[in-house]
Design a protein around this motif. Structure first.
Motif, PDB file in Angstrom:
ATOM      1  N   ARG A  76       0.848  -1.200   0.000  1.00  0.00           N
ATOM      2  CA  ARG A  76       0.000   0.000   0.000  1.00  0.00           C
ATOM      3  C   ARG A  76       0.876   1.241   0.000  1.00  0.00           C
ATOM      4  NH1 ARG A  76      -3.899  -2.267   4.511  1.00  0.00           N
ATOM      5  NH2 ARG A  76      -5.666  -3.010   3.265  1.00  0.00           N
ATOM      6  N   TYR A  77       0.395   2.280  -0.741  1.00  0.00           N
ATOM      7  CA  TYR A  77       1.050   3.575  -0.752  1.00  0.00           C
ATOM      8  C   TYR A  77       0.046   4.627  -0.307  1.00  0.00           C
ATOM      9  CZ  TYR A  77       4.616   1.191  -3.487  1.00  0.00           C
ATOM     10  OH  TYR A  77       5.586   0.326  -3.902  1.00  0.00           O
ATOM     11  N   TYR A  78       0.565   5.644   0.408  1.00  0.00           N
ATOM     12  CA  TYR A  78      -0.305   6.671   0.968  1.00  0.00           C
ATOM     13  C   TYR A  78       0.169   8.052   0.528  1.00  0.00           C
ATOM     14  CZ  TYR A  78      -1.991   2.984   4.086  1.00  0.00           C
ATOM     15  OH  TYR A  78      -2.531   1.830   4.585  1.00  0.00           O
ATOM     16  N   GLU A  79      -0.758   8.971   0.531  1.00  0.00           N
ATOM     17  CA  GLU A  79      -0.458  10.374   0.252  1.00  0.00           C
ATOM     18  C   GLU A  79      -1.089  11.215   1.359  1.00  0.00           C
ATOM     19  OE1 GLU A  79      -2.314  13.199  -2.948  1.00  0.00           O
ATOM     20  OE2 GLU A  79      -0.610  12.154  -3.886  1.00  0.00           O
ATOM     21  N   LYS A  80      -0.258  11.868   2.152  1.00  0.00           N
ATOM     22  CA  LYS A  80      -0.721  12.657   3.289  1.00  0.00           C
ATOM     23  C   LYS A  80      -1.621  11.835   4.206  1.00  0.00           C
ATOM     24  CE  LYS A  80      -0.391  17.084   0.885  1.00  0.00           C
ATOM     25  NZ  LYS A  80      -1.093  18.329   0.466  1.00  0.00           N
ATOM     26  N   LEU A  83      -4.926   6.617   1.668  1.00  0.00           N
ATOM     27  CA  LEU A  83      -4.549   5.531   0.770  1.00  0.00           C
ATOM     28  C   LEU A  83      -4.549   6.012  -0.680  1.00  0.00           C
ATOM     29  CD1 LEU A  83      -3.820   2.542   0.532  1.00  0.00           C
ATOM     30  CD2 LEU A  83      -6.275   2.020   0.368  1.00  0.00           C
ATOM     31  N   LEU A  84      -3.431   5.810  -1.392  1.00  0.00           N
ATOM     32  CA  LEU A  84      -3.274   6.219  -2.779  1.00  0.00           C
ATOM     33  C   LEU A  84      -3.446   5.035  -3.724  1.00  0.00           C
ATOM     34  CD1 LEU A  84      -2.447   8.450  -4.829  1.00  0.00           C
ATOM     35  CD2 LEU A  84      -0.066   7.729  -4.474  1.00  0.00           C
ATOM     36  N   LYS A  85      -2.807   3.909  -3.424  1.00  0.00           N
ATOM     37  CA  LYS A  85      -2.968   2.702  -4.233  1.00  0.00           C
ATOM     38  C   LYS A  85      -2.522   1.488  -3.433  1.00  0.00           C
ATOM     39  CE  LYS A  85       1.418   3.481  -6.684  1.00  0.00           C
ATOM     40  NZ  LYS A  85       2.055   3.641  -8.018  1.00  0.00           N
ATOM     41  N   GLU A  86      -3.026   0.325  -3.878  1.00  0.00           N
ATOM     42  CA  GLU A  86      -2.676  -0.918  -3.216  1.00  0.00           C
ATOM     43  C   GLU A  86      -2.693  -2.058  -4.225  1.00  0.00           C
ATOM     44  OE1 GLU A  86      -5.561  -1.627  -0.188  1.00  0.00           O
ATOM     45  OE2 GLU A  86      -7.143  -2.222  -1.587  1.00  0.00           O
ATOM     46  N   HIS A  87      -1.814  -3.017  -4.012  1.00  0.00           N
ATOM     47  CA  HIS A  87      -1.783  -4.222  -4.830  1.00  0.00           C
ATOM     48  C   HIS A  87      -1.058  -5.305  -4.045  1.00  0.00           C
ATOM     49  CE1 HIS A  87       2.083  -2.197  -5.849  1.00  0.00           C
ATOM     50  NE2 HIS A  87       2.552  -3.430  -5.766  1.00  0.00           N
ATOM     51  N   SER A  88      -0.976  -6.493  -4.625  1.00  0.00           N
ATOM     52  CA  SER A  88      -0.252  -7.599  -3.998  1.00  0.00           C
ATOM     53  C   SER A  88       0.814  -8.103  -4.950  1.00  0.00           C
ATOM     54  CB  SER A  88      -1.204  -8.745  -3.642  1.00  0.00           C
ATOM     55  OG  SER A  88      -2.131  -8.351  -2.648  1.00  0.00           O
ATOM     56  N   VAL A  89       1.889  -8.622  -4.389  1.00  0.00           N
ATOM     57  CA  VAL A  89       2.963  -9.203  -5.197  1.00  0.00           C
ATOM     58  C   VAL A  89       3.198 -10.635  -4.761  1.00  0.00           C
ATOM     59  CG1 VAL A  89       4.089  -6.978  -5.618  1.00  0.00           C
ATOM     60  CG2 VAL A  89       4.756  -8.341  -3.626  1.00  0.00           C
ATOM     61  N   ASN A  90       3.686 -11.452  -5.706  1.00  0.00           N
ATOM     62  CA  ASN A  90       4.018 -12.830  -5.370  1.00  0.00           C
ATOM     63  C   ASN A  90       5.484 -12.931  -4.977  1.00  0.00           C
ATOM     64  OD1 ASN A  90       5.418 -12.726  -7.810  1.00  0.00           O
ATOM     65  ND2 ASN A  90       3.824 -13.813  -8.962  1.00  0.00           N
ATOM     66  N   ALA A  91       5.960 -14.154  -4.774  1.00  0.00           N
ATOM     67  CA  ALA A  91       7.333 -14.356  -4.306  1.00  0.00           C
ATOM     68  C   ALA A  91       8.366 -13.884  -5.315  1.00  0.00           C
ATOM     69  CB  ALA A  91       7.553 -15.837  -3.993  1.00  0.00           C
ATOM     70  N   LYS A  92       7.974 -13.762  -6.599  1.00  0.00           N
ATOM     71  CA  LYS A  92       8.901 -13.269  -7.623  1.00  0.00           C
ATOM     72  C   LYS A  92       8.920 -11.755  -7.714  1.00  0.00           C
ATOM     73  CE  LYS A  92       6.978 -15.811 -10.826  1.00  0.00           C
ATOM     74  NZ  LYS A  92       6.698 -16.435 -12.154  1.00  0.00           N
TER      75      LYS A  92
END
Length: 394
Positions: A76-80, A83-92
């Motif tokens: 997750r990324y935030y601005e002030k 919440l600005l954006k969110e996603h998930s990543v795998n082990a790679k």
């Protein structure tokens, strides 16, 4: 200890998320304990949620899950602090699962997509800050059809502005592309209007079973600018002036590996035909006619024969319809250079023969004759290879 590639992926993601605060210094912690995300020794074998804050303001700027020392899971990324954006990543380190972007001030979703090992899959939504649908697309990761296959775009007014169809309906249940793309009524193309952001109608398109069979671009005044239409194995292109006068029309024969031009017509500003060209199915010239603005013929060219024996008979005209010149040329190959052969004649505007030249099979003039205004022979010369001449023996 996690690998170098995973550290680089995490650092790269941090750089993207922190672009708006490039000079800010972040302090990160894992379950309340300070860590250095650039030092694998501080995260090796650990699991939990990493939270990074701006050192000056104390606002959260980034969060990421850690699983047994691997950066994997929610990001997750935030601005002030919002919440600005969110996603998930795998082990790679590749995006995997749902990914969303937001308007920080309101929480309105701006983009909503699904990823599979770094590639978009399924429906991808783009949304205006007002909540109005901006774009909907369908992406596939299947071999042979990967990438974006279909999409629709809307203006902030909710009017359709762009459309691309797949080989089958794929945008349901959000959009009924079976109707938009001509799948709903067998054999009956759809009729779709596309608008710009000001609400002005810009294009009309028609699809049949997902294939675009007609499109028409419009000027600001609503008159047609260009048209492109497919009927059977023929494609027709048209171009118009802003007054609605047709200026050009091209007919193509659709073949397995492309298209072969069959006919091209050019029109004056008043709409009268000024040139008409035709080609064979093998793309060889067949006819090339031009016209004066008063409607009288200007020139006519008719092609015949094949290979090295291919010829073109040409005639030119005065603007009163009388011939001014006629003759035959060799037109072998695709070169625009043509070699005169046989007898070539010139006429005045009353149709009276005034000159005549005879060429051999190598394009060399061998005889020239001149006539007066009454058609009476005045001169008859034999012409030699070096350009010299003498009166033709009677």
């Amino acid at each position: 200890m996690f690998g170098r590639a995973q550290r680089l992926a995490f650092i790269g993601a941090w750089l993207v998320g922190a672009a708006g605060a490039a000079h800010a210094i972040q302090d990160c912690e894992l379950d309340g304990a300070p860590i250095n995300t650039s030092n694998g020794n501080t995260t090796a074998g650990k699991t939990g949620l990493i939270r990074c804050k701006d050192r000056d303001s104390g606002e959260v700027q980034r969060e990421q899950q850690l699983q047994n020392g691997v950066f994997m899971g929610l990001v997750r990324y935030y601005e002030k602090g919002k919440l600005l954006k969110e996603h998930s990543v795998n082990a790679k380190g590749n995006m995997d699962g749902r990914a969303r972007e937001f308007v920080p001030a309101t929480g309105q979703v701006l983009r909503d997509a699904l990823y599979s090992d770094g590639s978009e899959v399924g429906l991808v939504r783009g949304i205006y800050p007002s909540g109005q649908l901006r774009r909907l697309s369908f992406a596939s990761s299947e071999a042979g059809s990967s990438g974006e296959r279909a999409y629709v775009e809307y203006t902030e007014r909710g009017q359709l502005s762009a459309l691309r169809c797949a080989d089958k309906p794929v945008l349901a249940p959000v959009i009924d592309d079976s109707k938009l793309c001509g799948f709903a009524s067998a054999g009956t193309p759809s009729q779709v209007e596309l608008f710009d952001g000001k609400g002005t109608l810009r294009m009309r398109v028609s699809y049949a079973a997902g294939k675009r069979v007609r499109n028409e671009n419009l000027y600001d005044n609503g008159k047609p600018q260009t048209q492109d239409e497919i009927v059977g194995n023929q494609r027709t292109e048209r171009r118009f002036s802003s007054e609605g006068v047709k200026r050009r029309e091209v007919l193509w024969l659709l073949v397995e590996r492309g298209a072969v031009k069959q006919r091209e017509q050019e029109f004056s500003e008043q709409g009268s035909l000024v040139r008409d060209q035709r080609w064979t199915a093998a793309a060889e010239p067949l006819i090339d006619d031009s016209f004066y603005l008063n409607g009288q013929p200007r020139s006519k060219s008719v092609y015949a024969g094949t290979g090295d024996a291919r010829t073109v008979d040409m005639a030119q005209f005065h603007d009163n319809g009388q011939r001014s010149m006629q003759g035959r040329y060799l037109a072998a190959g695709r070169s625009s250079r043509q070699m005169p052969i046989g007898t070539h004649q010139s006429f005045d505007d009353k149709g009276v023969l005034v000159a005549e030249s005879v060429y051999d099979d190598k394009g060399r003039v061998t005889r020239e004759r001149a006539f007066d205004e009454n058609g009476k022979l005045q001169r008859d010369d034999e012409v030699f290879e070096d350009g010299s001449r003498k009166a033709f023996a009677k």
